[in-house]
Design a protein around this motif. Sequence first.
Motif, PDB file in Angstrom:
ATOM      1  N   GLU A 145      10.648 -48.935 -29.927  1.00 43.06           N
ATOM      2  CA  GLU A 145      12.000 -48.872 -29.387  1.00 43.06           C
ATOM      3  C   GLU A 145      12.946 -49.658 -30.285  1.00 43.06           C
ATOM      4  N   ALA A 146      13.850 -48.951 -30.950  1.00 45.26           N
ATOM      5  CA  ALA A 146      14.861 -49.596 -31.791  1.00 45.26           C
ATOM      6  C   ALA A 146      16.071 -49.975 -30.958  1.00 45.26           C
ATOM      7  N   LEU A 147      16.680 -51.112 -31.275  1.00 46.12           N
ATOM      8  CA  LEU A 147      17.891 -51.533 -30.581  1.00 46.12           C
ATOM      9  C   LEU A 147      19.073 -50.700 -31.051  1.00 46.12           C
ATOM     10  N   LEU A 148      19.897 -50.262 -30.110  1.00 46.39           N
ATOM     11  CA  LEU A 148      21.124 -49.557 -30.451  1.00 46.39           C
ATOM     12  C   LEU A 148      22.215 -50.578 -30.795  1.00 46.39           C
ATOM     13  N   ASP A 149      23.042 -50.232 -31.766  1.00 43.85           N
ATOM     14  CA  ASP A 149      24.075 -51.145 -32.256  1.00 43.85           C
ATOM     15  C   ASP A 149      25.332 -51.005 -31.401  1.00 43.85           C
ATOM     16  N   THR A 150      25.530 -51.964 -30.513  1.00 40.26           N
ATOM     17  CA  THR A 150      26.666 -51.944 -29.580  1.00 40.26           C
ATOM     18  C   THR A 150      27.827 -52.805 -30.064  1.00 40.26           C
ATOM     19  N   SER A 151      27.843 -53.170 -31.341  1.00 48.73           N
ATOM     20  CA  SER A 151      28.740 -54.216 -31.822  1.00 48.73           C
ATOM     21  C   SER A 151      30.185 -53.783 -32.020  1.00 48.73           C
ATOM     22  N   THR A 152      30.469 -52.477 -32.086  1.00 53.17           N
ATOM     23  CA  THR A 152      31.845 -52.031 -32.278  1.00 53.17           C
ATOM     24  C   THR A 152      32.202 -50.972 -31.245  1.00 53.17           C
ATOM     25  N   ALA A 153      33.495 -50.839 -30.994  1.00 57.29           N
ATOM     26  CA  ALA A 153      33.954 -49.845 -30.019  1.00 57.29           C
ATOM     27  C   ALA A 153      33.579 -48.433 -30.462  1.00 57.29           C
ATOM     28  N   ASP A 154      33.673 -48.163 -31.750  1.00 59.62           N
ATOM     29  CA  ASP A 154      33.331 -46.827 -32.250  1.00 59.62           C
ATOM     30  C   ASP A 154      31.864 -46.508 -32.006  1.00 59.62           C
ATOM     31  N   ARG A 155      30.977 -47.455 -32.316  1.00 63.51           N
ATOM     32  CA  ARG A 155      29.545 -47.209 -32.098  1.00 63.51           C
ATOM     33  C   ARG A 155      29.247 -47.065 -30.602  1.00 63.51           C
ATOM     34  N   ARG A 156      29.887 -47.888 -29.790  1.00 64.01           N
ATOM     35  CA  ARG A 156      29.666 -47.785 -28.343  1.00 64.01           C
ATOM     36  C   ARG A 156      30.085 -46.410 -27.827  1.00 64.01           C
TER      37      ARG A 156
END
Length: 291
Positions: A129-140
């Motif tokens: 299970e890879a972590l999803l990158d939630t660090s920016t509004a665009d990625r979210r």
Amino acid sequence: MLERDRRTGRGTLAALVTVLVTVLALTGCTVGSAMDPHSEHSGDAPAGGDWSLPPAGATPDYQLGGAYEPAAEVGIVGRDRSADPAADAYSICYVNGFQTQPGELGSWDADLLLQHDGATVFDPDWPDEALLDTSTADRRERIAAQIIPWIEGCADDGFAAVEFDNLDSYTRSDDTLSLDDNLALATLFVDAAHGAGLAAGQKNAAEDAAALRDRAGFDFAVTEECAVFEECDVYTAVYGAHVIDIEYSDELPRSFAEMCADAESPASMVLRDRDLVTPDNPAYVFETCGA
């Protein structure tokens, strides 16, 4: 799928409650109405919503390892989003909202997978299970665009609610992600669930329960091993009677009967085997507090 973060967060929650009690005392409000507006005393659906909460105190079963006919006494069933809901129970749809599901890594854009020192970050307890990158509004927004159809699919299939796992993925991110990042994405998920007519359940992450309820809008909690880790009261302080707990048979520090009798344990509690196998497997365990 299973419990990852064993911190209780009692100190933080206690401080928040102390401040809240002081403020409410000055304003003439009651603690009960502020802390638990979705309790059994306030009806089955939150004000302004067309979704229903899990029945308070109902016997749960957790079937992420495979769907099967629930026992007669079961009123709440949790199943993976790939399964059909249980026909005669309040059914909760499992969605891994902050990490990739096993076998689905290739379905995600590479830049939506969290990177650290040039390598994809995987959950140390669940290395597929890879972590999803939630660090920016665009990625979210792009993560939400992939997951919201799953949420809507849960509603189309007939589930009553959806639970979101790995809300605490930021704690495994080497400080690359923050609680605020995950709260922002969680809010998108909860809004989508409510828009589809589903209640939204917090999965684990006891120390963040108050923030997840107040800032993201979660309606209830699904917790694993809160009795083992003595943190059930952290969830019930936020969600009242709408806490569903799964204990596992391989890590019981005392008998399940004693856990059921404990006043701090949620009324909705079940004992299952760690792998959540089906009844035809010799490792299958299913025990309820009413047994």
